[in-house]
Write a protein that holds these residues in place. Sequence first.
Motif: not given
Length: 1016
Positions: A511-519, A567-580
């Motif tokens: 279906g058209p339901r989308v979860a969005i998660l990221g940093n 129904d689907a997941v879009v993961v957003t990611a950017i480069p990060t700096v740091g020990e963790g």
Amino acid sequence: MQTSSDRHEYPAHWEADVVLRDGGTARVRPITVDDAERLVSFYEQVSDESKYYRFFAPYPRLSAKDVHRFTHHDFVDRVGLAATIGGEFIATVRYDRIGAGGTPASAPADEAEVAFLVQDAHQGRGVASALLEHIAAVARERGIRRFAAEVLPANTKMIKVFMDAGYTQKRSFEDGVVRLEFGLEPTDRSLAVQYAREHRAEARSVQRLLQPGSVAVIGTGRTPGGVGRSILGNIRDAGYAGPLYAVNKAFPEHGTELDGVPACRSVRDIDGPVDLAVVTVPAEHVPEVVTECGEHGVQGLVVVSAGYADSGPEGRERQRALVRHARTYGMRIIGPNAFGIVNTSPGVRLNASLAPEMPRPGRIGLFAQSGAIGIALLSRLHRRGGGVTGVTGVSTFVSSGNRADVSGNDVLQYWYDDPETDVTLMYLESIGNPRKFTRLARRTAAVKPLVVVQGARHGGVAPQGHAVRATRLPHATVSALLRQAGVIRVDTITDLVDAGLLLARQPLPAGPRVAILGNSESLGLLTYDACLSEGLRPHPPLDLTTAASADDFHRALSRALADDTCDAVVVTAIPTVGEGSAGDAALAEALRSAAAAVPSKPVLVVHVELGGLAQALSAAASTAPQAVPSAEPHPGRSAEPHPGPSGEAHPGRSGEAHPGRSGEAHPGRSGEAHPGPSAEARPGRPAEPLTAPPPAAGAAQPAAPAQRPPTTAPAEPAEPAEPAGAPEDARLIPAYPAAERAVRALAQAVAYAQWRRDAADPGKVPEYEDIDEKGAAELIAGHLARGQGLTLGTQETCDLLGRYGIHVHRALPAPAPDDAVAAARTIGYPVALKATAPHLRHRADLGGVRLDLADEEQLRRAYAELTELFGKPEELRPVVQGMAPRGVDTVVRAVIDPAAGAVLSFGLAGAATQLLGDMAHRLIPVTDRDATSLIRSIRTAPLLFGWRGSAPVDSSALEESLLRVSRLVDDHPEVVAVTLEPVVVAPRGLSVLGATVRLAPPPARDDLGPRTLPAY
């Protein structure tokens, strides 16, 4: 030619080329008096058993009387057809019209006796089945409605031909003979049989080209460089599995080698069979090559040579001659002016193209009519380093060039059955047979995605070299019809690759339901907005903050995938700096393992290429386990083909890009970036993959080639082609450098998945008891007796539509005020006064309509106002019509297009809709589900369903009207155009206030006739 005593001229339109069951071709044509020697020679090669089955007795030779009888026809009551290859007969069929007692007769007798004879060497190739289709079409044209055939019981092959044809039959047995009688009108079963045979034959003809047992490259230069030499090297370096030969008439007479490949002066000098010939000689030398190939038994040609229809009228005629010449020997052609073909299957490994490197193996089929776009697509699917295109490859690739013979339809037939192709991508500049393409696309899309981008959409002219039939439909209508057939229509080659790669590696969303998660909160909001713009239903973005670790991503993705409202997941990611912060390889593994736990939902990644992310992803990919290193270009070889001194032709269209240059080909579309050496994100860059980290020391290595790799694939894939049925955890996670690209691809997948679900239950065409089909046919025949094409008058239109339960509100002419008053008294107040002049018709915004006139005084005042504003009554053509219940004004149209077929269209009436082009379209016949979706497909559909508190209209009544119009046009193809405007849809019922109908002889329908290849 026939003698002067014959009753009809030679029917040249009965000539046709057909594809046989084994993929070869034959020519079907009428038999004439000039064929006496061919007939005798053909008969001498038929076995005694076949002769016995034909004549029910030993019949060793034909007498002079027999030859005269079988070659002299009047093309009406006596007709003979022959199937020929190389100009010689391989089979014949004839019919003789008979009367009630089985004696020779003339019209109006509508029965004929039919008999076949097929040369033994060609039995089992489907020749008799093809001839039956053609002789049946000829018989129908001459007024024959039934065939009768007498067959010996032992002649089981011939009995099977008749029984399997799908016609309505009657079978009897008398005096030791089986008598078969069958009607010739096409039935659903006979069309299904015909389409199945067409599919089998055309798929096999492409298979012979893409899976040849041996290849010869004709026109290979003796010195390095040149097109022929480059293609020879590409085939050799790809590891082609079969015998390979170099051919050039300048080679020494005795055997030699060229780059380790056996070299010959002519195809005739090759000892073994040659299945495929790649022709690179100049155009003026191609006819000689075709003759040599045909006489040697070559099965197909890839003609890279240019100088055909791409070079003007003279070249177009040269191209027609090329196709006719090749078909004479039963060969099919890809090209001319083709870039080449590729098959990455491990058992073939054929790179018979100008691409300097073999594309990575994969499960995507590519078809391109343009060499430049083909180069760009291969480049994007092959580019090394950190891209989704770097880990998903090609199963087969076909560049058709001028598309003189093999077309996209043929390749679709092949892909439908190909177990190594999961997704099909096509770049088309023209659609030669839209009706057939739509039929094949619907069937293909039901089992595997078909993504299409069409060039030359707004030019209005087909590219040079493409012989296509004209269509009157605008591009938007054609696109809507393709979407109805399940085609995923995109606008750019970037979208083509993005959508195709998602579909190749991810499951279809439910279906058209989308979860969005990221940093990145900002990137999440951009993705959220893009989802809304594409009609998806996104959840609020979940911001993991820039400090998120790989474990944080894994937990968040696992929760999202486990959510039943997602129904689907879009993961957003950017480069990060740091020990963790998450490292690239750790993040890739975290996402992969979470996605593998829920294989039923698609996962996409949106990333921003900052710092060294792309390079890091590429580095992670390069350290993943690899079973087989990728093929590198042959050392010292030029990456770009150049014509050498041997006189090879220069392939490709003028202005097209060349393979091997840095970056990628320039297809010439505005808005598409041309990537160079920089790693920055650009709109034209392909999407990129997430890859798993390398296994720890001592860890298990990837399984044997029987299964797909258990993790996301490396940039250089370990396996040349993964078989169907691989484990779900082998799914690759595609990544995109921009949110809108990822979401656009996901929206295409959502729409396609919904189409697949709807296609499982297409609905039905309802029956209405009040339809008078016979009465309508009589009215139509009477009107057409007055002329070949005419627009019906008002009363004639109402009468015809009334036979199908479509009732038009009565409107009376009012050429003067007194006539208007008299009309109003007849109809009854309140009334409407309308100007029906062409420039005012259906233009209420111009003031040519006066409504709710309650009495004579108001009517006369309105009449005076109209004439004062717009001119004399004879210019206005005013009419008086009774008032209809208030509702929403809509328009219903149907038209028969000579190329696409019958099309039903719907939209709201008014200038705004016309300005926006907000019309929806469906192919006729329309089912009840089609009608339901049609009225909901327009952007202004909310106005029909209670927008801003208004009363919803009677959608059921509107759907019924659409279905009735569809039935009218489908039952009577002489109704070439219908317009109902306006159709006022009220909360209860509707009113048709205006209608026009145009009648004409219907366009010829080649989809109901016998199988044929396009004529040349």
